[in-house]
Write an enzyme that holds these catalytic residues in place. Structure first.
Site, mmCIF file in Angstrom:
data_model
loop_
_atom_site.group_PDB
_atom_site.id
_atom_site.type_symbol
_atom_site.label_atom_id
_atom_site.label_comp_id
_atom_site.label_asym_id
_atom_site.label_seq_id
_atom_site.Cartn_x
_atom_site.Cartn_y
_atom_site.Cartn_z
ATOM 1 N N ASP A 169 0.763 -1.240 0.000
ATOM 2 C CA ASP A 169 0.000 0.000 0.000
ATOM 3 C C ASP A 169 0.803 1.305 0.000
ATOM 4 O O ASP A 169 0.612 2.164 -0.837
ATOM 5 C CB ASP A 169 -0.919 0.029 1.225
ATOM 6 C CG ASP A 169 -1.700 -1.266 1.408
ATOM 7 O OD1 ASP A 169 -1.563 -2.178 0.574
ATOM 8 O OD2 ASP A 169 -2.462 -1.363 2.389
ATOM 9 N N GLU A 403 3.524 -9.795 11.511
ATOM 10 C CA GLU A 403 3.232 -9.329 10.149
ATOM 11 C C GLU A 403 4.509 -8.858 9.426
ATOM 12 O O GLU A 403 4.727 -9.175 8.266
ATOM 13 C CB GLU A 403 2.204 -8.196 10.209
ATOM 14 C CG GLU A 403 1.655 -7.786 8.859
ATOM 15 C CD GLU A 403 0.623 -6.683 8.942
ATOM 16 O OE1 GLU A 403 0.384 -6.140 10.050
ATOM 17 O OE2 GLU A 403 0.036 -6.341 7.888
HETATM 18 C C1 DGY Z 1 -5.175 -2.617 4.881
HETATM 19 O O1 DGY Z 1 -6.299 -2.528 5.400
HETATM 20 O O2 DGY Z 1 -4.164 -2.081 5.354
HETATM 21 C C2 DGY Z 1 -4.992 -3.453 3.703
HETATM 22 O O3 DGY Z 1 -3.653 -3.484 3.289
HETATM 23 C C3 DGY Z 1 -5.864 -3.036 2.555
HETATM 24 O O4 DGY Z 1 -5.877 -4.085 1.663
#
Ligand code: DGY
Length: 434
Positions: A169, A403
Site C-alpha cells: 500500500d 506481520e
Molecule cells: C489494509 O487494510 O491495510 C490493507 O492493506 C488493505 O488491503
C-alpha cells in the site's frame, strides 16, 4: 523456538485464523478474507490438510466478479470493525460484480502458482485433478481480465488503479504518484487500522486520505473498467505484480496441459509479456527493474524490493542478474550492515523514504523474502538463497508469526498471529539448502 516449535506455532496460527470456509490474515487487524493472503494460507494448509487448502481457494473464487475480476477483500460474514466496510465500496446492483460482498479492487495473482503446488503435493491424485479442472477456467478468466480489461495497450501488462492492488500500500514506489493527487470532497471516514497496531507502524494519514479518495473516485463511476483506465488519477504498472502474473501464467499453462485445456491464449500472454517486460521496467543505467507511472508516462525512480521480483518469473538474463545482485550485496541498499542486521528491507536503505518500522516503507515481510527466495533458487543462487532462508527462520523463531519486522534489529511489528507468515514459515521449514 526450535524448528519443531515453530512448525507447531505456525499450525496454531493457521487454526486461529480459520473461519471454516475461509481464513483471516490476522484475527483482529484483518478480519475478512484477502486475495493473495488466501493463496498463501492455502499453501500453508497443504502441509496438514490439502482439502482445507482447497476450501480456501474455493471460497476465494466464489467471490469472483462476473467480468472475471477476483477481488482483494471478501466480506464472507458481512461488516466488522474493519474499515472500509462492505457498503463503502458501493458496488450493490452493478452489473459486473460478484455474488458475495467484496472490495472493488484486485490483488497480485498468486492463485495459479499455489494451485500448481497443491497439485504436485497431492501427487496428482484424482481428487486433485478434479480440483484443477474446477478452478482452471476461473483463474483463466481472472488472468484474461488482467491482460485485457486492465491493459491500456496490446502489451497485456495490467495497470493498477489503487495502491492496495499492489498489496504494498504505502511503498515509497507509489509516493510520487500519490503526491500528485489532491483529495477533495472526501467522504467522511474513520480509520480503524491503528486500533490494533501502533500508528508509527502504519501508513500516514495523508496516504489514507488518498486511498479513500481513490475509492471514492472509483465508486462515482460505478467501477467501470474502461473509465477507470481513462480517468483514475492513480495508474501504474507494478513490476512485482507483472512478475507474479508472468509466473502465474507459466503455472496456469502447466495446469491447463495437465487437464487437456487449450493453452494457446496463455502462451500468447507469456510471449507478449516477455517481449515488453525489459522495455517497460528495466533501467540499464542503474541496473534495476523499476515500476512505471502510466498516468505520468515515466518510470518511477525508486529502488525497492520490487527490483528482485522478476527473478521468480525467470525474466532476467544472466547479465541482468549480475547487476541485480550488486544491489543485493550493497551495504547501503539491501545487505546487512551496522545499521541493519537482517534481510530483506523492502525499500533500499539509501532511499530518502526508507522507514524501517513503517509498513511497506522498509520493514522485512516474510512474503517478500519467500518470493525472493523462489527467484534466487530459480537462478541457482544457492548462497544468497540459503542466507535469506536462515535470516527468515531466525526472525520467525525469535518472534513468532508477526506481520513484519524491523531490518535493523529484527524487532516484530504490525499484526500478531499473521497467517501468511505462518504459512511461509512452513514453506521455509520444508526447504533444504543445496
Ligand atoms: C489494509 O487494510 O491495510 C490493507 O492493506 C488493505 O488491503
Amino acid at each position: 523456538m526450535n524448528s519443531e516449535e515453530l512448525r507447531n506455532r505456525a499450525h496454531d496460527v493457521l487454526q486461529r485464523n480459520d473461519r471454516g470456509e475461509f481464513s483471516t490474515p490476522s484475527p483482529h487487524q484483518y478480519p475478512h478474507q484477502w486475495n493473495w493472503d488466501a493463496a498463501l494460507i492455502a499453501l500453508g494448509w497443504s502441509h496438514f490438510d490439502v482439502s482445507r487448502a482447497r476450501t480456501e481457494i474455493r471460497s476465494l473464487l466464489r467471490a469472483q466478479w462476473r467480468d472475471g475480476m477476483l477481488p482483494h477483500i471478501i466480506y464472507h460474514h458481512g461488516a466488522s470493525d474493519y474499515f472500509p466496510p462492505p457498503d463503502f465500496w458501493q458496488t450493490h446492483g452493478l452489473p459486473h460484480v460478484g455474488a458475495i460482498e467484496s472490495s472493488a479492487l484486485t490483488q497480485p495473482p498468486l492463485v495459479a502458482t499455489v494451485v500448481r503446488a497443491l497439485h504436485e503435493r497431492s501427487h496428482a491424485d484424482s481428487e486433485s485433478l478434479a480440483f484443477v479442472r474446477e478452478v482452471f477456467p476461473k483463474i483463466l478468466a481472472w488472468h484474461r481480465w488482467l491482460h485485457h480489461t486492465r491493459a491500456v495497450d496490446d502489451s497485456g501488462l495490467p495497470c493498477l488503479i489503487h495502491p492496495w492492488e499492489s498489496g504494498t500500500d504505502n511503498s515509497p514506489r507509489w509516493a510520487a504518484a500519490l503526491d500528485r493527487i489532491t483529495p477533495h470532497d472526501l467522504p467522511p471516514f474513520r480509520r480503524r487500522d491503528t486500533q490494533h497496531v501502533a500508528p508509527d507502524e502504519r501508513p500516514l494519514a495523508q496516504d489514507y486520505e488518498r486511498f479513500v479518495y481513490l475509492i471514492d473516485r472509483g465508486r462515482r463511476i460505478g467501477w467501470d473498467s474502461a473509465r477507470l483506465l481513462a480517468e483514475s488519477p492513480f495508474l501504474v504498472q507494478d513490476v512485482m505484480f507483472c512478475s507474479i502474473l508472468h509466473r502465474a501464467d507459466e503455472d496456469l499453462r502447466a495446469l491447463g496441459k495437465i487437464v487437456n485445456e487449450d493453452t494457446r491464449e496463455i502462451e500468447k500472454w507469456l510471449g507478449q509479456t516477455r517481449q515488453v517486460f525489459d522495455a517497460r521496467f528495466w533501467n540499464e543505467t542503474r541496473g534495476l527493474y523499476l515500476d512505471y507511472d502510466v498516468r505520468a508516462s515515466e518510470p518511477i525512480l525508486v529502488n525497492t524490493f520490487a527490483t528482485f521480483m522478476p527473478l521468480l518469473a525467470g525474466v532476467p538474463s544472466s547479465e541482468q542478474v549480475a547487476r541485480l545482485m550488486q544491489h543485493w550485496s550493497d551495504l547501503h541498499e539491501y545487505a546487512p550492515s551496522d545499521d541493519s542486521r537482517f534481510r530483506l528491507p523492502t525499500t533500499s536503505k539509501n532511499e530518502p523514504r526508507y522507514a524501517p518500522r513503517r509498513y511497506w516503507c522498509g520493514p522485512i515481510w516474510i512474503i517478500i523474502n519467500w518470493l525472493s527466495y523462489i527467484g534466487l533458487r530459480r537462478y541457482e543462487l544457492r548462497e544468497p538463497a540459503a542466507a535469506l532462508r536462515a535470516d527468515t527462520l531466525a526472525l520467525l523463531q525469535t518472534h513468532g508469526c508477526r506481520e513484519y519486522f524491523d531490518p535493523r534489529d529484527g524487532a516484530p511489528l504490525g499484526a500478531t498471529d499473521f497467517a501468511w507468515s505462518a504459512a511461509l514459515a512452513l514453506e521455509f521449514l520444508s526447504e533444504r539448502d543445496e
